[in-house]
Design a protein around this motif. Structure first.
Motif, mmCIF file in Angstrom:
data_model
loop_
_atom_site.group_PDB
_atom_site.id
_atom_site.type_symbol
_atom_site.label_atom_id
_atom_site.label_comp_id
_atom_site.label_asym_id
_atom_site.label_seq_id
_atom_site.Cartn_x
_atom_site.Cartn_y
_atom_site.Cartn_z
ATOM 1 N N ALA A 282 30.668 40.971 -14.262
ATOM 2 C CA ALA A 282 31.658 39.463 -13.825
ATOM 3 C C ALA A 282 31.402 38.734 -15.781
ATOM 4 N N GLU A 283 31.278 38.927 -16.562
ATOM 5 C CA GLU A 283 30.610 39.150 -18.107
ATOM 6 C C GLU A 283 31.420 39.663 -18.720
ATOM 7 N N GLY A 284 32.547 40.533 -18.035
ATOM 8 C CA GLY A 284 33.728 41.398 -18.640
ATOM 9 C C GLY A 284 33.566 42.711 -19.623
ATOM 10 N N LEU A 285 32.228 43.403 -19.082
ATOM 11 C CA LEU A 285 31.709 44.478 -19.678
ATOM 12 C C LEU A 285 32.275 45.640 -19.196
ATOM 13 N N ARG A 286 32.834 46.790 -19.289
ATOM 14 C CA ARG A 286 33.218 47.719 -18.603
ATOM 15 C C ARG A 286 31.888 48.049 -18.752
ATOM 16 N N TYR A 287 32.347 49.187 -17.591
ATOM 17 C CA TYR A 287 31.044 50.103 -17.096
ATOM 18 C C TYR A 287 30.608 51.263 -18.029
ATOM 19 N N ARG A 288 30.841 51.803 -19.221
ATOM 20 C CA ARG A 288 29.864 52.544 -19.448
ATOM 21 C C ARG A 288 29.516 51.561 -20.424
ATOM 22 N N GLU A 289 30.350 50.135 -20.833
ATOM 23 C CA GLU A 289 29.421 49.415 -21.850
ATOM 24 C C GLU A 289 27.705 48.778 -20.526
ATOM 25 N N ILE A 290 28.108 48.784 -19.283
ATOM 26 C CA ILE A 290 27.058 48.721 -18.300
ATOM 27 C C ILE A 290 25.810 50.133 -18.183
ATOM 28 N N ALA A 291 26.488 50.726 -18.063
ATOM 29 C CA ALA A 291 26.141 52.035 -18.628
ATOM 30 C C ALA A 291 25.019 51.674 -19.253
ATOM 31 N N ASP A 292 24.998 51.788 -20.596
ATOM 32 C CA ASP A 292 24.971 52.040 -21.893
ATOM 33 C C ASP A 292 23.612 50.972 -22.352
ATOM 34 N N ALA A 293 23.601 49.776 -21.630
ATOM 35 C CA ALA A 293 23.024 47.856 -21.787
ATOM 36 C C ALA A 293 21.979 48.318 -20.688
ATOM 37 N N LEU A 294 22.339 49.368 -19.406
ATOM 38 C CA LEU A 294 20.995 49.416 -18.122
ATOM 39 C C LEU A 294 20.559 50.670 -18.637
ATOM 40 N N GLY A 295 21.128 51.663 -19.501
ATOM 41 C CA GLY A 295 19.943 52.171 -19.491
ATOM 42 C C GLY A 295 20.379 53.514 -18.602
ATOM 43 N N VAL A 296 21.771 53.399 -17.232
ATOM 44 C CA VAL A 296 21.321 54.232 -16.946
ATOM 45 C C VAL A 296 22.489 54.879 -16.844
ATOM 46 N N SER A 297 22.994 55.993 -16.156
ATOM 47 C CA SER A 297 24.322 56.901 -15.904
ATOM 48 C C SER A 297 25.610 56.617 -15.406
ATOM 49 N N LEU A 298 27.304 56.120 -15.548
ATOM 50 C CA LEU A 298 27.633 55.800 -15.651
ATOM 51 C C LEU A 298 28.231 55.944 -14.510
ATOM 52 N N GLY A 299 27.825 57.318 -13.354
ATOM 53 C CA GLY A 299 27.572 57.319 -12.262
ATOM 54 C C GLY A 299 27.335 56.426 -11.229
ATOM 55 N N SER A 300 26.157 55.806 -11.591
ATOM 56 C CA SER A 300 25.101 54.986 -11.415
ATOM 57 C C SER A 300 25.858 53.834 -11.432
ATOM 58 N N VAL A 301 26.229 53.458 -12.588
ATOM 59 C CA VAL A 301 27.283 51.784 -13.062
ATOM 60 C C VAL A 301 27.933 51.597 -11.539
ATOM 61 N N ALA A 302 29.060 52.266 -10.762
ATOM 62 C CA ALA A 302 29.690 53.054 -10.412
ATOM 63 C C ALA A 302 29.676 52.799 -8.890
ATOM 64 N N LYS A 303 28.681 53.721 -8.310
ATOM 65 C CA LYS A 303 28.300 53.459 -7.214
ATOM 66 C C LYS A 303 27.611 51.880 -7.067
ATOM 67 N N SER A 304 26.547 51.483 -7.957
ATOM 68 C CA SER A 304 26.149 50.538 -8.013
ATOM 69 C C SER A 304 27.104 49.055 -7.876
ATOM 70 N N LEU A 305 27.948 49.149 -8.457
ATOM 71 C CA LEU A 305 29.596 48.361 -8.428
ATOM 72 C C LEU A 305 30.207 47.910 -7.046
ATOM 73 N N THR A 306 29.973 49.182 -6.585
ATOM 74 C CA THR A 306 30.967 49.533 -5.065
ATOM 75 C C THR A 306 29.910 48.508 -3.846
ATOM 76 N N ARG A 307 28.614 49.208 -4.140
ATOM 77 C CA ARG A 307 27.512 48.424 -2.990
ATOM 78 C C ARG A 307 27.939 47.081 -2.959
ATOM 79 N N SER A 308 27.570 46.841 -4.252
ATOM 80 C CA SER A 308 27.352 44.789 -4.489
ATOM 81 C C SER A 308 28.379 43.892 -3.884
ATOM 82 N N ILE A 309 30.115 44.625 -4.704
ATOM 83 C CA ILE A 309 31.128 44.356 -4.547
ATOM 84 C C ILE A 309 31.214 44.117 -2.896
ATOM 85 N N THR A 310 31.054 45.172 -2.230
ATOM 86 C CA THR A 310 31.431 45.444 -1.085
ATOM 87 C C THR A 310 30.152 44.107 0.156
ATOM 88 N N ARG A 311 28.885 44.308 0.337
ATOM 89 C CA ARG A 311 28.384 43.590 -0.041
ATOM 90 C C ARG A 311 29.331 41.915 -0.057
#
Length: 192
Positions: free
Chosen positions: A156-185
């Motif tokens: 929501a702050e405008g970061l891209r998936y890769r930037e989110i992954a770098d900021a949280l220290g998780v994989s890019l795939g993990s960010v994508a799954k997390s965002l898909t799950r959250s947005i669906t809810r």
């Protein structure tokens, strides 16, 4: 045999002496066309001086010549036709201008009435529905797992998936799954 414009002018000047009942429709049509060619442009300029748009002025001039055709077909006076044309044009232009002014005044009053009646703020029902929707979304957001919530906030702050992954220290795939799950809810909660 073609008739010269000089002959036509002479014919027009003699028309007053002709018995009106014997003039054929074709002769009336020729006379109207000749007068249109001679007087049309000056009538259009005159009618335009009433503040009418070009299309409106052209309509008035057309109505003038329709009136002339009817006038001549009924066998009415042929004297001073040029003056008659300008008088009719004057009257029709005044009617047209008055009609347009009334329409504009009515439109203006309608717009004022609508703007005074319509309250731009939402009605109480809409405010309540928006409030309830925000509460549902907030509760769903707080119910998300910590990582999902952080991913959605960073997105929501405008970061891209890769930037989110770098900021949280998780994989890019993990960010994508997390965002898909959250947005669906969140979408499901907003549709209720």
């Amino acid at each position: 045999m073609p008739v010269s414009s000089q002959d036509s002018v002479i014919d027009l000047s003699l028309l007053g002496a002709v018995d009106d009942r014997r003039i054929s429709p074709a002769t009336v049509e020729q006379e109207v066309m000749l007068l249109f060619d001679r007087c049309g442009p000056s009538l259009l300029r005159y009618v335009s001086s009433f503040g009418l748009r070009t299309e409106e002025a052209e309509d008035v001039v057309q109505d003038v010549f329709l009136s002339l055709f009817r006038h001549l077909r009924l066998g009415r006076s042929r004297s001073h036709l040029r003056g008659w044309l300008f008088r009719v044009a004057h009257n029709l232009a005044l009617k047209q201008r008055t009609s347009l002014q009334k329409r504009q005044a009515n439109r203006s009053w309608d717009e004022i009435a609508v703007s005074q009646q319509a309250d731009p703020s939402p009605d109480p029902e809409s405010r309540l529905a928006d409030h309830q929707r925000r509460r549902r979304l907030t509760s769903v957001l707080h119910a998300l797992p910590e990582r999902d919530r952080r991913c959605i906030v960073l997105r929501a702050e405008g970061l891209r998936y890769r930037e989110i992954a770098d900021a949280l220290g998780v994989s890019l795939g993990s960010v994508a799954k997390s965002l898909t799950r959250s947005i669906t809810r969140l979408v499901n909660a907003s549709e209720r």
